[in-house]
Design an enzyme around this catalytic site. Structure first.
Site, PDB file in Angstrom:
ATOM      1  N   ARG A 216      51.281  27.163  33.827  1.00 35.58           N
ATOM      2  CA  ARG A 216      50.707  28.377  34.437  1.00 35.58           C
ATOM      3  C   ARG A 216      51.671  28.970  35.470  1.00 35.58           C
ATOM      4  O   ARG A 216      52.253  28.261  36.286  1.00 35.58           O
ATOM      5  CB  ARG A 216      49.378  28.019  35.108  1.00 35.58           C
ATOM      6  CG  ARG A 216      48.691  29.191  35.826  1.00 35.58           C
ATOM      7  CD  ARG A 216      49.055  29.271  37.296  1.00 35.58           C
ATOM      8  NE  ARG A 216      48.247  30.252  38.018  1.00 35.58           N
ATOM      9  CZ  ARG A 216      48.510  30.672  39.253  1.00 35.58           C
ATOM     10  NH1 ARG A 216      49.551  30.202  39.895  1.00 35.58           N
ATOM     11  NH2 ARG A 216      47.736  31.555  39.824  1.00 35.58           N
ATOM     12  N   THR A 239      49.577  37.087  48.609  1.00 37.83           N
ATOM     13  CA  THR A 239      49.199  35.682  48.577  1.00 37.83           C
ATOM     14  C   THR A 239      47.797  35.597  48.006  1.00 37.83           C
ATOM     15  O   THR A 239      47.048  36.572  48.045  1.00 37.83           O
ATOM     16  CB  THR A 239      49.274  35.059  49.995  1.00 37.83           C
ATOM     17  OG1 THR A 239      48.954  33.667  49.914  1.00 37.83           O
ATOM     18  CG2 THR A 239      48.332  35.734  50.964  1.00 37.83           C
TER      19      THR A 239
HETATM   20  N1  GLY Z   1      49.787  33.569  44.638  1.00 35.95           N
HETATM   21  C1  GLY Z   1      50.275  32.367  44.131  1.00 35.95           C
HETATM   22  C2  GLY Z   1      49.798  32.015  42.808  1.00 35.95           C
HETATM   23  O1  GLY Z   1      48.742  32.460  42.388  1.00 35.95           O
HETATM   24  O2  GLY Z   1      50.452  31.241  42.142  1.00 35.95           O
END
Ligand code: GLY
Length: 325
Positions: A216, A239
């Site tokens: 992922r 984030t």
């Molecule tokens: N914002 C970091 C992630 O979803 O991997």
């Protein structure tokens, strides 16, 4: 060029783009453009409460260093901090127990470099910079990225600390390999810096969603989603739940909104609104930070609990963000 002159040139003629003075953190009268006193350069802003990282970036900026160097040095601080379990060494692993890291960096000329799903290398932000500066490519993944890093002199090491391993083993007892969104903390570090010459660069580094499926990848290393810089306009970084940022190309959206005249704060709020407008946002967090050419900043999140750290004049300030809910 003096900062004041620079701002004036940039806002009124230098870029050839009609940016609203308010959006740039400036006030305007018939003959002059004046920078608001809180828009002094240089400065750095980062997601979350990361004073050591912003201080490291500030030291580079304060010595007339480039925003790109400041970003790399700032991000490296969090990547090396084993107590930060969302970034670099000590990051939480995927559901198979492997720490896989994503990072990207953008310079003031609009160049971009990124690595995804890289293992055993503590400083993916520096590998991303090498991809940008030393290869004909912009994005390298997995084993190839790791091999490139090792050939470039990075030392492979085990990134799974005992603390993260123990938490992962605890998680396995109850999760049945079905991680529930946003139960796990994933405090990606996104950072934007503007140097004394008024040039903006940015970076983003993460171990991604804790206990994610193997392979992922979230928003952080993807240009326009986790990070976007347009040095004529500004920069934005994200984030939180990467899937939602990816679906709205959030950071590019925010920079384009600033191009159209929105302030960094207004643009971050609209970026979040695009996500909440789709509904079903109770179980995840997303937050954005943004900066424009005048050094004005913005930050906003879906839910409370997000903060941004700004270092200006060598002083760290942690700013609690307003949020949608
Ligand atoms: N914002 C970091 C992630 O979803 O991997």
């Amino acid at each position: 060029m003096k900062r004041r002159t620079f701002i004036k040139n940039t806002t009124l003629s230098g870029t050839g783009i009609a940016l609203g003075a308010a959006a740039l953190g400036c006030t305007e009268n018939k003959n002059t453009t004046t920078v608001n006193k809180d828009a002094s350069l240089p400065l750095v802003i980062a997601t979350w409460n990361v004073p050591n990282a912003t201080e490291a970036a500030w030291h580079v900026l304060n010595k007339q260093g480039s925003s790109l160097d400041a970003i790399e040095q700032g991000c490296r601080v969090e990547e090396a901090d084993v107590d930060n379990q969302s970034v670099g060494k000590g990051g939480r692993p995927d559901r198979d127990g492997k720490v896989t890291l994503d990072a990207c960096i953008m310079d003031t000329a609009g160049n971009y470099g990124a690595v995804v799903c890289v293992q055993n290398i503590k400083h993916p932000i520096s590998v991303a910079r090498k991809v940008m500066e030393e290869t004909p490519h912009v994005l390298m993944a997995g084993k190839g990225a790791e091999q490139f890093a090792i050939e470039s002199g990075f030392k492979p090491e085990n990134l799974l600390t005992e603390a993260s391993k123990q938490q992962w083993e605890e998680w396995k007892k109850t999760s049945k390999y079905e991680p529930i969104i946003n139960i796990e903390n994933h405090d990606t570090i996104g950072m934007l810096a503007i140097d004394t010459n008024g040039n903006i660069a940015g970076g983003c580094t993460t171990s991604g969603l804790a206990y994610k499926m193997a392979g992922r990848v979230g928003d952080s290393p993807i240009i326009g989603s986790g990070l976007f810089i347009d040095n004529e306009i500004g920069g934005a970084t994200a984030t939180g739940m990467g899937e939602e940022v990816l679906k709205t190309v959030g950071s590019f959206l925010i920079v384009e909104l600033m191009r159209q005249g929105k302030s960094p704060q207004q643009a971050c709020e609209e970026g979040i609104r695009r996500i909440v407008a789709k509904g079903n946002y109770d179980n995840f967090q997303v937050a954005y930070i943004a900066m424009n050419k005048a050094g004005a900043t913005g930050y906003y999140s879906i839910h409370p609990g997000f903060s941004a750290t700004i270092n200006k004049n060598g002083e760290n300030m942690n700013h609690i963000s307003n949020s949608h809910t």
